[in-house]
Structures are given as structure tokens and as C-alpha cells.
Design an enzyme around this catalytic site. Structure first.
Site, PDB file in Angstrom:
ATOM      1  CE  LYS A   1      36.090  46.205  45.604  1.00 54.67           C
ATOM      2  NZ  LYS A   1      36.260  44.827  45.119  1.00 54.67           N
TER       3      LYS A   1
ATOM      4  CG  MET B   1      35.609  40.935  47.169  1.00 54.84           C
ATOM      5  SD  MET B   1      35.927  40.385  48.842  1.00 54.84           S
ATOM      6  CE  MET B   1      35.975  41.930  49.692  1.00 54.84           C
ATOM      7  N   GLY B   2      31.367  41.395  45.615  1.00 54.16           N
ATOM      8  CA  GLY B   2      30.147  42.127  45.254  1.00 54.16           C
ATOM      9  C   GLY B   2      30.355  43.633  45.208  1.00 54.16           C
TER      10      GLY B   2
ATOM     11  CB  CYS C   1      32.678  42.780  38.532  1.00 51.59           C
ATOM     12  SG  CYS C   1      32.441  41.926  40.100  1.00 51.59           S
TER      13      CYS C   1
ATOM     14  CB  ILE D   1      41.280  38.476  31.883  1.00 54.52           C
ATOM     15  CG1 ILE D   1      42.139  37.544  32.747  1.00 54.52           C
ATOM     16  CG2 ILE D   1      41.455  38.233  30.410  1.00 54.52           C
ATOM     17  CD1 ILE D   1      41.875  36.048  32.545  1.00 54.52           C
TER      18      ILE D   1
ATOM     19  CB  THR E   1      37.964  36.886  38.604  1.00 53.64           C
ATOM     20  OG1 THR E   1      36.740  37.613  38.703  1.00 53.64           O
ATOM     21  CG2 THR E   1      38.997  37.496  39.519  1.00 53.64           C
TER      22      THR E   1
ATOM     23  N   GLY F   1      44.631  34.389  40.434  1.00 59.13           N
ATOM     24  CA  GLY F   1      45.857  33.708  40.841  1.00 59.13           C
ATOM     25  C   GLY F   1      46.387  32.752  39.783  1.00 59.13           C
TER      26      GLY F   1
ATOM     27  N   GLY G   1      47.830  41.261  41.335  1.00 59.40           N
ATOM     28  CA  GLY G   1      46.865  41.338  42.421  1.00 59.40           C
ATOM     29  C   GLY G   1      47.060  40.244  43.446  1.00 59.40           C
TER      30      GLY G   1
END
Ligand SMILES: Cc1cc2nc3c(=O)[nH]c(=O)nc-3n(C[C@H](O)[C@H](O)[C@H](O)COP(=O)(O)O)c2cc1C
Length: 291
Positions: free
Chosen positions: A33, A59-60, A116, A176, A178, A202, A250
Site C-alpha cells: 500500500k 480510499m484516500g 493517486c 497506470i 486508476t 479492473g 490488483g
């Protein structure tokens, strides 16, 4: 790495025992993470929602902070796990502090998360080639282990950002993270995620990720790690053909469990045999030759 199929950052990546399980299930390496300098609780719930074509998360960047997480890295190294530590910060100095501590704890490599979409400062940093170069150079100057810079697809010209990372001394780039996206609840008439927008991962993003890897591979000389929507060995081979030397997986774990690593690795091996290729390196970038 014992094989080119890694766990991507942020999935099962906060605890050493879980990361060890992923490694034991066959991954060539695990990425943790993303870790910052201080503990951080992230965004309030809801932070994850399944959409028909993938997963939306905001999630931040919750994490225990580098001092506590260094112990997890030490445990992983005692168990012989190949570990890439993902790091983030709001400015170069913070990235450097985290990089130094995690490489000292034994991380085999570092991945700079400047991509992110759910934390404004981090997302913006990765859209600015000058900042990407500065952060990459600062981290490279502070550690001896390989450094990969993870790119955001939320830019117009990803090749330019990849070149900035290369100028900063990156040993490789990951492409990449997201894609910015959102979902709406028609009953409450409100966005589902507390943060309104999140990052899409996904199967939905695989074609975008392939295009990004293609453009990045045409822009830099350093290795590219492909990531985004890989579910099967076929998906992984598409990334290799577009120019990735390794891949990360992932969201697929949510669909297929930890067996997904063996399925992909064995599938790649069978493909290499069937096509008469001597190794993965003969596949990397091959699609460019025919273009
Ligand atoms: C729940 C979740 C948490 C994530 N957390 C991180 C993170 O902390 N750092 C990071 O660089 N990427 C993070 N990502 C992005 C993934 O590492 C990956 O780039 C992205 O999900 C695309 O790959 P996939 O489609 O195989 O999941 C996260 C993704 C998800 C779904």
C-alpha cells in the site's frame, strides 16, 4: 524477480502476513500500500463500490505512517519476500523521508505514487512533468535501490510525464494508476462515494492502460511495468506485447482470488512454449514491430 507478475499497490498491501500470502501464491514481487510520512485515516465510508465493469475506490491513502510500516517491511524481508514499497507525499522532501526509511527497512525497490486520483495534492503532482522529474530525482538521490515512478492516465500526454520520470533518473515506470470516475445512487439521488469521485480499476480500464503502455514504451528507454485491468494470462501478454517488461495485478484478486497469479504465470509459460518464444523478453514490445 522470479517471474514478471507482481501484486499492484493498495490491494492487500497493508500487512506483512497478507503480503506474504500473496507472494506464496506465486507473485514475482509484491507492492505495498502507498505509505506516507505520518499515519492517515483516509476518506470516510463509503470508499469502495463495485460497478458493472470494475471497481471504484476512493480510499484516500489510509496508512499507518512510515515508522510503523517499516516493521512490516522488515518482517517481509525476514520471510524472503521480494517487496516493492510504494511511497507518497505532498512534496519532494516527504517522499525522500519515506523512501529513506523504507529502503533502510529492506525494501528491494520503491514505487513513487504520484498518481493517486483520490488525494488532490498527490494527483496534481503526477500531472505536472516538472514535479514528477523533481520528486523522482530527489528519491533516486536518496536511496540505492531501484526506483519506479507510477504514472496517472489522467493526463493528455502520458509519454511526456514518462519522459520526465526518465530524466529524473527513474529505473522504470509503472503505467497506470486508476482513472477518475464516479457512481450515483438513484434512490438517495447522491454520489455513492463520500469523496464524490474515485478511481476506476479492473476490466473497464484495460484498453486505456494498454494504450498508455504503448505510448510510454514509445517515449522512454527505461522498462515499463504494465498495470490496469489484467484478469487473465491473455491480458498480461497483451501488455507485454505493447512494451511492458512486467505486469501488476490488483482488482483481479476480487474476481478470481489469489489463484490468479498461478493462472497468469502458467498461462504465459504455455503461450511462450506454444509460440516458440525463448522467454518473456522476446515478447516485450513485439506489437510495435508490426505496427
Ligand atoms: C482499493 C484500491 C486501492 C488502491 N490503492 C493504491 C495505492 O495505495 N497506491 C497506488 O499506487 N495505487 C493504488 N491503487 C491502484 C492499483 O495499484 C492499480 O494501479 C489499479 O487498480 C489498476 O490495476 P487493476 O485494474 O489491476 O486493479 C489502488 C486500487 C484499488 C482498487
Amino acid at each position: 524477480m522470479r517471474n514478471p507478475v507482481m501484486l499492484s499497490a493498495g490491494i492487500l498491501g497493508l500487512s506483512a502476513p497478507l503480503l506474504r500470502r500473496v507472494y506464496e501464491s506465486g507473485a514475482g514481487a509484491v507492492v505495498t500500500k502507498s505509505i506516507g510520512s505520518r499515519p492517515r485515516s483516509g476518506h470516510p465510508n463509503p470508499t469502495v463500490v463495485a460497478v458493472d465493469c470494475g471497481l471504484l475506490n476512493s480510499m484516500g491513502l489510509p496508512n499507518p505512517g512510515v515508522d510503523e510500516f517499516s516493521e512490516e517491511v522488515r518482517s517481509l524481508k525476514r520471510w524472503g519476500v521480494t517487496v516493492v514499497a510504494s511511497i507518497f507525499g505532498e512534496e519532494a522532501e516527504e517522499y525522500v523521508e519515506v523512501a529513506e526509511k523504507l529502503s533502510e527497512a529492506g525494501a528491494d525497490a520503491l514505487e513513487i505514487n504520484c498518481s493517486c486520483p483520490n488525494v488532490r495534492e498527490v494527483g496534481l503532482l503526477g500531472q505536472d512533468p516538472g514535479m514528477v522529474e523533481e520528486v523522482t530525482r530527489a528519491v533516486k538521490g536518496a536511496v540505492d535501490v531501484p526506483v519506479f515512478t507510477k504514472l496517472t492516465p489522467n493526463v493528455t500526454r502520458i509519454g511526456e510525464v514518462a519522459r520526465a520520470a526518465e530524466r529524473g533518473g527513474a529505473d522504470g515506470v509503472t503505467a497506470i494508476n486508476t482513472l477518475r470516475a464516479m457512481a450515483v445512487d438513484v434512490e438517495t439521488c447522491r454520489p455513492i462515494l463520500s469523496n464524490v469521485t474515485g478511481g476506476l480499476s479492473g476490466p473497464a480500464i484495460k484498453p486505456v492502460a494498454l494504450r498508455c503502455v504503448w505510448e510510454v514504451a514509445e517515449s522512454v528507454e527505461i522498462p515499463v511495468i504494465g498495470c490496469g485491468g489484467i484478469l487473465t494470462w491473455r491480458d498480461a501478454v497483451e501488455f507485454l506485447l505493447c512494451g511492458a517488461s512486467a505486469v501488476q495485478v490488483g482488482t483481479a484478486i476480487m474476481y478470481r482470488g489469489l489463484g490468479v497469479f498461478q493462472e497468469i504465470i502458467q498461462g504465459i509459460e504455455a503461450y511462450l512454449r506454444r509460440k516458440g518464444f525463448g522467454g518473456v523478453e522476446e515478447v516485450v514490445g513485439r506489437a510495435h514491430g508490426a505496427a
